[in-house]
Design a protein around this motif. Sequence first.
Motif, PDB file in Angstrom:
ATOM      1  N   PRO A 133      -5.672 -51.382  -6.466  1.00 30.88           N
ATOM      2  CA  PRO A 133      -6.398 -50.127  -6.180  1.00 30.88           C
ATOM      3  C   PRO A 133      -5.654 -49.227  -5.193  1.00 30.88           C
ATOM      4  CG  PRO A 133      -7.483 -52.011  -5.140  1.00 30.88           C
ATOM      5  CD  PRO A 133      -6.451 -52.564  -6.059  1.00 30.88           C
ATOM      6  N   VAL A 134      -4.927 -49.854  -4.227  1.00 37.44           N
ATOM      7  CA  VAL A 134      -4.155 -49.051  -3.282  1.00 37.44           C
ATOM      8  C   VAL A 134      -3.064 -48.274  -4.016  1.00 37.44           C
ATOM      9  CG1 VAL A 134      -2.619 -49.120  -1.277  1.00 37.44           C
ATOM     10  CG2 VAL A 134      -4.646 -50.586  -1.354  1.00 37.44           C
ATOM     11  N   GLU A 135      -2.375 -48.967  -4.919  1.00 32.92           N
ATOM     12  CA  GLU A 135      -1.317 -48.305  -5.685  1.00 32.92           C
ATOM     13  C   GLU A 135      -1.885 -47.191  -6.556  1.00 32.92           C
ATOM     14  OE1 GLU A 135       0.489 -51.507  -7.759  1.00 32.92           O
ATOM     15  OE2 GLU A 135       1.811 -52.072  -6.086  1.00 32.92           O
ATOM     16  N   GLN A 136      -3.077 -47.445  -7.132  1.00 29.65           N
ATOM     17  CA  GLN A 136      -3.710 -46.396  -7.939  1.00 29.65           C
ATOM     18  C   GLN A 136      -4.081 -45.196  -7.074  1.00 29.65           C
ATOM     19  OE1 GLN A 136      -7.027 -48.288  -9.840  1.00 29.65           O
ATOM     20  NE2 GLN A 136      -5.754 -49.536 -11.204  1.00 29.65           N
ATOM     21  N   HIS A 137      -4.606 -45.485  -5.864  1.00 27.78           N
ATOM     22  CA  HIS A 137      -4.970 -44.399  -4.950  1.00 27.78           C
ATOM     23  C   HIS A 137      -3.730 -43.620  -4.525  1.00 27.78           C
ATOM     24  CE1 HIS A 137      -7.153 -42.243  -1.831  1.00 27.78           C
ATOM     25  NE2 HIS A 137      -6.205 -42.588  -0.964  1.00 27.78           N
ATOM     26  N   VAL A 138      -2.658 -44.346  -4.197  1.00 28.22           N
ATOM     27  CA  VAL A 138      -1.408 -43.683  -3.800  1.00 28.22           C
ATOM     28  C   VAL A 138      -0.855 -42.837  -4.942  1.00 28.22           C
ATOM     29  CG1 VAL A 138       1.004 -44.083  -3.165  1.00 28.22           C
ATOM     30  CG2 VAL A 138      -0.806 -45.378  -2.045  1.00 28.22           C
ATOM     31  N   ALA A 140      -2.559 -41.465  -7.395  1.00 29.20           N
ATOM     32  CA  ALA A 140      -3.408 -40.276  -7.556  1.00 29.20           C
ATOM     33  C   ALA A 140      -3.139 -39.257  -6.455  1.00 29.20           C
ATOM     34  CB  ALA A 140      -4.883 -40.691  -7.551  1.00 29.20           C
ATOM     35  N   ALA A 141      -2.986 -39.758  -5.202  1.00 29.66           N
ATOM     36  CA  ALA A 141      -2.706 -38.851  -4.089  1.00 29.66           C
ATOM     37  C   ALA A 141      -1.341 -38.189  -4.255  1.00 29.66           C
ATOM     38  CB  ALA A 141      -2.769 -39.614  -2.772  1.00 29.66           C
TER      39      ALA A 141
END
Length: 486
Positions: A133-138, A140-141
């Motif tokens: 999820p962190v990689e997905q958030h990064v 997206a950001a």
Amino acid sequence: MRVLVVDDNPNSLKSLEVVIADLGHSPAAVAGGQEAMAALRRERFPLVVTDIRMPGMDGLELLTAIKTDPACSTCDVVLITGHGDMETAIEALRKGAYDYLNKPINARELAAVIERAAEHQALLRENQALKAPVEQHVAAATTSLRQDLDQARKLLRKHAGLDGVVAAAPRMLQLFDETRLFHANPDVPVLLEGETGVGKEVLARAIHFGESGCDQPFIAINCAAIPTELFESELFGHDPGAYTGSAPRGALGKMELAGQGTLFLDEIAELPLTLQPKLLRVLEERTFYRVGGVKRRQFKARVVCAANQGLEQLVHAGRFRRDLFHRLKVGHLVIPPLRERPQDIEALARHFLQREAVKKRKAFRSLHPDTLALLQRCSWPGNVRELEHAIERAVLLCDDTVLRPEHLSFLASPATACTETTSLPPSSILHLPQALPEEGLDLEALTAHIVEQAVAKFHGNKSRAAAYLGISRFALHRRLQKEPGR
């Protein structure tokens, strides 16, 4: 946990398989390194237990193959060594082995190693679950930031006047490719030559901003608009008390204001002869002094100059220094007039029409084919600037969905096809006072008309136009500034 056991000795292989099964794990057995790699490609094994000494691919080679294969690089590898293979075991640890076991294998030691490997694999899975999820958030950001950056670059290009950079002619496309090269080499001075209105400042800004933008200043000076006696102070700045009437605290010159950006010297042919050797020294040494100053200052900006075609003729006439001319020509771009690049007329006209329709809230959306034919027949002595102002005027005066020839009736009649410029014969001008109109005469408009025709007569060469009118270059410039849209 699935465990792959590798050993060329059938008895050892069977023993290991039984012990691992008794420990509650699910073993699979193969007899060599090649077979192990084939099994790893078919199925995921968190742990591999392998003998070091095997024919063909030995244990070290198998370890290297596992760690370099993205499909199984997270697999833990435990090597089984003999008593004389301690150095080999240490080398295996350096290459990424999880652990090693000595022969004969102790069942308790094997159980402990497998248990630690199972915990390690559990931690890897947990880490991956947390990272996802962190990689997905990064991601997206990052996508959002890239979109914001692209939007900022578009706004910067619009603010810099580069949103109107439109080109279709091969020569212009080549010129814009060359601006990217000059943008990447700020120490190279660039000389832009071309008729008035061809877009010299647009190319200068393209050199400055490049494709990714530039947060350094773009400082423009029109050399024809500054009185000779003020030019040195304007360019170099001055220290306190440098001359009568100077600022009490001194003043920064354009060279310092440019910082590490771009100093754009428009109409460089009008640079006073007395200043030309000083500019040459700045380009050579990258240092300068303020007027009245004794401190050497660094000059870090790029220099871009613009001139009407014919600067070399001024060199031959002794009105421009040859050494400065050749120094400025290290980067040399000659911009062809609009009449020589008809491919650009359609692209520019459509761009100007769309921009002005949005700005003035008009319904115009397209060009009528006859309008395009009319525009392409025009000689456009004022080049891109004249075309831009013609479209702007048509949008201002009319409103329609299609720009038609009648909307541009102020250009010329279709019969003349814009190829002839209207002019008053000298005799008409000389005898004009004898037949003045009863309703009055707009002297400013008449003067502006004469000045405009003189500039058009010499294809934008202001020096020749000024000589033709019998006025100074500076006076001509002041007259042109009074004209609407300039």
